[in-house]
Design a protein around this motif. Structure first.
Motif, PDB file in Angstrom:
ATOM      1  N   ALA A 179      46.973  36.425  13.935  1.00 36.92           N
ATOM      2  CA  ALA A 179      45.619  36.852  14.275  1.00 36.92           C
ATOM      3  C   ALA A 179      45.174  36.275  15.616  1.00 36.92           C
ATOM      4  CB  ALA A 179      44.649  36.419  13.177  1.00 36.92           C
ATOM      5  N   SER A 180      44.328  37.026  16.280  1.00 37.17           N
ATOM      6  CA  SER A 180      43.724  36.547  17.525  1.00 37.17           C
ATOM      7  C   SER A 180      42.629  35.538  17.166  1.00 37.17           C
ATOM      8  CB  SER A 180      43.101  37.720  18.285  1.00 37.17           C
ATOM      9  OG  SER A 180      41.966  38.199  17.569  1.00 37.17           O
ATOM     10  N   PRO A 181      42.167  34.742  18.127  1.00 37.59           N
ATOM     11  CA  PRO A 181      41.061  33.821  17.846  1.00 37.59           C
ATOM     12  C   PRO A 181      39.831  34.538  17.294  1.00 37.59           C
ATOM     13  CG  PRO A 181      42.106  33.224  19.902  1.00 37.59           C
ATOM     14  CD  PRO A 181      42.724  34.524  19.468  1.00 37.59           C
ATOM     15  N   ALA A 182      39.539  35.720  17.808  1.00 43.37           N
ATOM     16  CA  ALA A 182      38.378  36.479  17.316  1.00 43.37           C
ATOM     17  C   ALA A 182      38.579  36.897  15.856  1.00 43.37           C
ATOM     18  CB  ALA A 182      38.151  37.707  18.193  1.00 43.37           C
ATOM     19  N   GLU A 183      39.825  37.283  15.499  1.00 44.82           N
ATOM     20  CA  GLU A 183      40.106  37.666  14.113  1.00 44.82           C
ATOM     21  C   GLU A 183      40.036  36.455  13.183  1.00 44.82           C
ATOM     22  OE1 GLU A 183      43.103  41.460  14.700  1.00 44.82           O
ATOM     23  OE2 GLU A 183      43.877  39.440  15.080  1.00 44.82           O
ATOM     24  N   VAL A 184      40.491  35.306  13.648  1.00 40.27           N
ATOM     25  CA  VAL A 184      40.406  34.085  12.839  1.00 40.27           C
ATOM     26  C   VAL A 184      38.945  33.724  12.594  1.00 40.27           C
ATOM     27  CG1 VAL A 184      40.891  31.603  12.782  1.00 40.27           C
ATOM     28  CG2 VAL A 184      42.662  33.201  13.526  1.00 40.27           C
ATOM     29  N   ALA A 185      38.117  33.878  13.619  1.00 42.21           N
ATOM     30  CA  ALA A 185      36.691  33.569  13.485  1.00 42.21           C
ATOM     31  C   ALA A 185      36.026  34.439  12.421  1.00 42.21           C
ATOM     32  CB  ALA A 185      35.985  33.743  14.831  1.00 42.21           C
ATOM     33  N   LYS A 186      36.560  35.627  12.189  1.00 43.35           N
ATOM     34  CA  LYS A 186      35.982  36.547  11.211  1.00 43.35           C
ATOM     35  C   LYS A 186      36.759  36.573   9.896  1.00 43.35           C
ATOM     36  CE  LYS A 186      34.047  39.623  14.672  1.00 43.35           C
ATOM     37  NZ  LYS A 186      33.960  40.994  15.154  1.00 43.35           N
ATOM     38  N   LEU A 187      37.685  35.670   9.738  1.00 46.55           N
ATOM     39  CA  LEU A 187      38.569  35.679   8.577  1.00 46.55           C
ATOM     40  C   LEU A 187      37.818  35.683   7.248  1.00 46.55           C
ATOM     41  CD1 LEU A 187      41.616  35.591   7.969  1.00 46.55           C
ATOM     42  CD2 LEU A 187      41.423  33.124   7.860  1.00 46.55           C
ATOM     43  N   TYR A 188      36.757  34.923   7.178  1.00 48.98           N
ATOM     44  CA  TYR A 188      36.033  34.788   5.912  1.00 48.98           C
ATOM     45  C   TYR A 188      34.811  35.693   5.823  1.00 48.98           C
ATOM     46  CZ  TYR A 188      39.194  31.021   4.882  1.00 48.98           C
ATOM     47  OH  TYR A 188      40.315  30.291   4.625  1.00 48.98           O
ATOM     48  N   GLU A 189      34.748  36.684   6.676  1.00 48.75           N
ATOM     49  CA  GLU A 189      33.690  37.678   6.562  1.00 48.75           C
ATOM     50  C   GLU A 189      34.148  38.754   5.585  1.00 48.75           C
ATOM     51  OE1 GLU A 189      32.580  39.250  10.360  1.00 48.75           O
ATOM     52  OE2 GLU A 189      31.969  37.296  11.129  1.00 48.75           O
ATOM     53  N   PHE A 190      33.395  38.944   4.526  1.00 49.63           N
ATOM     54  CA  PHE A 190      33.711  39.987   3.558  1.00 49.63           C
ATOM     55  C   PHE A 190      32.435  40.343   2.807  1.00 49.63           C
ATOM     56  CE2 PHE A 190      34.798  35.899   1.669  1.00 49.63           C
ATOM     57  CZ  PHE A 190      34.094  35.911   0.483  1.00 49.63           C
TER      58      PHE A 190
END
Length: 118
Positions: free
Chosen positions: A94-105
């Motif tokens: 994952a990109s840093p931006a994707e990691v930052a949103k990892l726990y968004e659900f």
């Protein structure tokens, strides 16, 4: 059931032989005494599953199983759980931006259940 099982478990210090092998490893042993009195023993295990020097544990499958079990506690349906767990598994790509949103659900997808620790 879990609390009844916990009452049957005892812990004891391994003694000087175990102490001498730490911190090279995490010397561990489990002995299980069956109802008939027979004891099953793992013997000393220097590098238990999860230790950096353990070469025999299938850590990928252990982690996947753990993620699925924890996901089953949280998510109401298998599809939501799988989507979330797959994002965790693929985090290394994952990109840093994707990691930052990892726990968004969608929090509405979370199961409602009583507190597990009383």
């Amino acid at each position: 059931e879990t609390r009844a099982m916990m009452q049957k478990i005892t812990f004891s210090h391994g003694g000087p032989e175990f102490d001498a092998k730490y911190p090279d490893g995490i010397p561990t042993q489990i002995d299980i005494t069956l109802k008939g009195g027979e004891t099953l023993s793992s013997g000393m295990v220097m590098y238990p599953s999860g230790h950096a020097r353990n070469t025999s544990a299938d850590l990928d499958n252990i982690l996947m199983h753990k993620n699925k079990m924890l996901g089953d506690i949280v998510f109401a349906d298998e599809s939501t759980r799988e989507t979330f767990v797959n994002r965790l598994v693929d985090m290394k790509n994952a990109s840093p931006a994707e990691v930052a949103k990892l726990y968004e659900f969608d929090f509405s997808a979370i199961k409602s259940h009583p507190c597990i620790d009383g």
